[in-house]
Scaffold this motif. Structure first.
Motif, short mmCIF file in Angstrom:
data_model
loop_
_atom_site.label_atom_id
_atom_site.label_comp_id
_atom_site.label_asym_id
_atom_site.label_seq_id
_atom_site.Cartn_x
_atom_site.Cartn_y
_atom_site.Cartn_z
N VAL A 43 0.81 -1.20 0.00
CA VAL A 43 0.00 0.00 0.00
C VAL A 43 0.86 1.27 0.00
N ASN A 77 -1.80 -2.35 6.52
CA ASN A 77 -2.34 -2.88 5.27
C ASN A 77 -2.65 -4.36 5.42
N LEU A 128 0.72 3.78 -2.85
CA LEU A 128 -0.58 4.40 -3.10
C LEU A 128 -0.93 5.50 -2.10
N GLY A 183 -6.90 -0.12 -2.81
CA GLY A 183 -7.18 1.31 -2.84
C GLY A 183 -8.00 1.76 -1.64
N ALA A 233 -5.69 1.83 1.30
CA ALA A 233 -4.80 3.00 1.24
C ALA A 233 -5.55 4.26 1.68
N ASP A 234 -6.79 4.42 1.23
CA ASP A 234 -7.59 5.58 1.63
C ASP A 234 -7.81 5.58 3.15
N ALA A 252 -3.65 8.78 -2.09
CA ALA A 252 -4.86 8.24 -1.47
C ALA A 252 -5.87 9.36 -1.21
#
Length: 180
Positions: A64, A135, A67, A159, A162-163, A71
């Motif tokens: 992660v 992660n 990203l 994703g 990551a956000d 993010a």
């Protein structure tokens, strides 16, 4: 016994006899034969390797770190709503079913005061909740820490993880540096 009781008893007895007779008839009419060999054969090539070396290593978890810079923190805040039923993330927030998560990114595992962690997470005390550890935990908590009390199934999309991690990173007095 009354006549009505005799009728009921006779009908139950008759039904039992009919069921038994139909079972005998079915056994006489249908006689399955066992196969002499399997109809679908599976060819397996002998590679010479032992079983331990050919066992699957488990699911690969996408990293992660790359990203995080891009993010979406707002999407992470929205995703945290799933977590809010068990966790608080405000500064000075109280422990709920799960520990308070203010400043979790970069902190020591199993270190929130006043929270009783599972043995699985207590065994990790002293290790850091870095980006990749979070992660992996958020992918499937029970695989990361077998025996954890956390009932969350996990987030499949890298994703979304990551956000969420980017949002949790910002919930701190001193946010951890982003990886390069």
């Amino acid at each position: 016994m009354s006549l009505e009781n005799n009728k009921a008893f006779a009908s139950v007895l008759t039904a039992g006899i009919i069921l038994m007779a139909s079972g005998f008839a079915a056994n006489m009419l249908y006689q399955p034969k066992d196969l002499e060999e399997n109809t679908y054969k599976v060819e397996v090539a002998d590679s010479g390797a032992d079983a331990a070396s050919t066992a699957p290593a488990g699911p690969v978890i996408e990293p992660v770190s790359a990203l995080l810079a891009a993010a979406d923190v707002a999407a992470g805040a929205k995703g945290f709503k799933k977590c809010a039923s068990c966790h608080t993330i405000e500064s000075g927030g109280a422990n709920k079913l799960g520990p308070a998560l203010w400043g979790i990114v970069g902190s020591q595992r199993a270190s929130v005061d006043g929270y009783s962690y599972s043995d699985a997470l207590n065994a990790m005390n002293g290790e850091t909740w870095d980006y990749e550890a979070l992660n992996e935990f958020l992918t499937k908590p029970k695989a990361f820490a077998p025996g954890t009390k956390m009932g969350f199934a996990g987030l499949k999309k890298v994703g979304a993880r990551a956000d969420l991690i980017a949002y949790m990173r910002e919930q701190s007095d001193n946010p951890a540096a982003l990886p390069e």
